[in-house]
Design a protein around this motif. Structure first.
Motif, short mmCIF file in Angstrom:
data_model
loop_
_atom_site.label_atom_id
_atom_site.label_comp_id
_atom_site.label_asym_id
_atom_site.label_seq_id
_atom_site.Cartn_x
_atom_site.Cartn_y
_atom_site.Cartn_z
N ILE A 1 0.75 5.74 -9.65
CA ILE A 1 2.19 5.51 -9.72
C ILE A 1 2.57 4.45 -8.70
N GLY A 2 3.35 3.49 -9.12
CA GLY A 2 3.88 2.46 -8.23
C GLY A 2 5.39 2.49 -8.25
N ARG A 3 6.00 2.66 -7.10
CA ARG A 3 7.46 2.68 -6.96
C ARG A 3 7.84 1.57 -5.99
N LYS A 4 8.41 0.52 -6.53
CA LYS A 4 8.79 -0.64 -5.73
C LYS A 4 10.05 -0.32 -4.94
N GLN A 5 10.00 -0.59 -3.64
CA GLN A 5 11.19 -0.38 -2.81
C GLN A 5 12.18 -1.49 -3.10
N LYS A 6 13.44 -1.13 -3.17
CA LYS A 6 14.49 -2.10 -3.48
C LYS A 6 14.73 -3.02 -2.30
N ASP A 7 14.87 -4.30 -2.61
CA ASP A 7 15.20 -5.28 -1.57
C ASP A 7 16.65 -5.11 -1.14
N SER A 8 16.87 -5.20 0.17
CA SER A 8 18.24 -5.11 0.67
C SER A 8 19.00 -6.41 0.39
N GLN A 9 18.23 -7.49 0.20
CA GLN A 9 18.84 -8.79 -0.04
C GLN A 9 18.78 -9.10 -1.54
N GLU A 10 19.89 -9.43 -2.14
CA GLU A 10 19.98 -9.80 -3.56
C GLU A 10 19.42 -11.21 -3.74
N LYS A 11 18.55 -11.38 -4.74
CA LYS A 11 17.94 -12.68 -4.98
C LYS A 11 18.39 -13.23 -6.32
N THR A 12 18.52 -14.55 -6.38
CA THR A 12 18.85 -15.23 -7.61
C THR A 12 17.60 -15.98 -8.07
N PHE A 13 17.10 -15.62 -9.24
CA PHE A 13 15.88 -16.23 -9.76
C PHE A 13 16.22 -17.32 -10.77
N LEU A 14 15.58 -18.47 -10.66
CA LEU A 14 15.66 -19.50 -11.68
C LEU A 14 14.63 -19.21 -12.78
N HIS A 15 13.51 -18.65 -12.37
CA HIS A 15 12.48 -18.18 -13.31
C HIS A 15 11.84 -16.95 -12.68
N GLY B 1 8.68 -14.66 -13.29
CA GLY B 1 7.44 -14.43 -14.01
C GLY B 1 6.61 -13.30 -13.45
N ILE B 2 6.94 -12.84 -12.25
CA ILE B 2 6.21 -11.73 -11.63
C ILE B 2 7.03 -10.47 -11.80
N ALA B 3 6.44 -9.49 -12.44
CA ALA B 3 7.14 -8.23 -12.69
C ALA B 3 6.98 -7.31 -11.48
N PHE B 4 8.07 -6.97 -10.87
CA PHE B 4 8.07 -6.04 -9.73
C PHE B 4 8.69 -4.72 -10.17
N ARG B 5 8.25 -4.21 -11.30
CA ARG B 5 8.86 -2.98 -11.81
C ARG B 5 7.97 -1.78 -11.49
N ARG C 1 0.82 -1.21 0.00
CA ARG C 1 0.00 0.00 0.00
C ARG C 1 0.87 1.27 0.00
N SER C 2 1.98 1.23 0.72
CA SER C 2 2.85 2.41 0.84
C SER C 2 3.62 2.70 -0.45
N GLU C 3 3.65 1.76 -1.38
CA GLU C 3 4.40 1.94 -2.62
C GLU C 3 3.54 2.46 -3.78
N ILE C 4 2.27 2.75 -3.49
CA ILE C 4 1.33 3.19 -4.52
C ILE C 4 0.88 4.61 -4.22
N ASP C 5 0.88 5.45 -5.26
CA ASP C 5 0.45 6.84 -5.12
C ASP C 5 -0.62 7.12 -6.17
N ILE C 6 -1.77 7.63 -5.74
CA ILE C 6 -2.88 7.96 -6.64
C ILE C 6 -3.10 9.46 -6.58
N THR C 7 -3.12 10.10 -7.76
CA THR C 7 -3.33 11.54 -7.84
C THR C 7 -4.42 11.84 -8.85
N SER C 8 -5.39 12.64 -8.44
CA SER C 8 -6.45 13.08 -9.34
C SER C 8 -6.31 14.59 -9.52
N GLU C 9 -6.18 15.01 -10.77
CA GLU C 9 -5.96 16.42 -11.05
C GLU C 9 -6.77 16.81 -12.28
N ARG C 10 -7.76 17.65 -12.11
CA ARG C 10 -8.67 18.13 -13.15
C ARG C 10 -9.20 16.98 -14.01
#
Length: 151
Positions: free
Chosen positions: A73-87, A89-93, A58-67
């Motif tokens: 806007i969604g800004r994903k916080q960077k993980d402090s721990q580096e992960k190694t993915f084998l696959h 499929g979920i976009a965290f961008r 919830r804290s990573e999402i910003d909603i703005t209504s203007e006229r």
């Protein structure tokens, strides 16, 4: 066909420059497809935007209504721990999704539950802008009103 000839529209419609610009912009291929979303018609004057935001908080999402626009806007916080993915499929961008709102459409609320963002909208046309009967020479045409009521 990539362009529209809007000349017939300009002959009989006044002030639709914004509509013409939106039609031209809608054919761009650079429209963002992430995140997936639905736009629902709830009732005659109520709408709902539902966005799938898996992995966002919830804290990573910003909603703005203007006229005449709504920006999510969604800004994903960077993980402090580096992960190694084998696959992966979920976009965290990060994303920025813009919606053009018609006149008098207002955002009434938003909720976020189980990775689904729901934004409620309503069209509230002011009483002064609603259709009204115009009297000719100060006389209201009662026969036309009676015929309309009978139909």
């Amino acid at each position: 066909m990539r362009t529209f000839d809007l000349t017939p529209l300009y002959r009989s419609a006044i002030g639709f420059d914004r509509l013409a610009q939106m039609l031209n912009d809608s054919h761009r291929s650079d429209q963002p497809s992430y995140p997936p979303y639905n736009i629902e018609l709830v009732s005659e004057d109520q709408y709902r935007i539902v966005m799938a935001l898996a992995g966002f908080d919830r804290s990573e999402i910003d909603i703005t209504s203007e006229r005449d626009s709504l920006v999510v806007i969604g800004r994903k916080q960077k993980d402090s721990q580096e992960k190694t993915f084998l696959h992966r499929g979920i976009a965290f961008r990060d994303f920025e999704q813009r919606f053009q709102l018609a006149n008098h459409v207002k955002v009434t609320g938003a909720s976020f539950d189980n990775g689904i963002l729901t934004i409620e909208l309503v069209r509230e046309v002011p009483e002064a802008l609603k259709a009204r009967k115009i009297a000719i020479d100060g006389v209201v045409n009662h026969t036309a009103l009676e015929q309309k009521a009978a139909a």
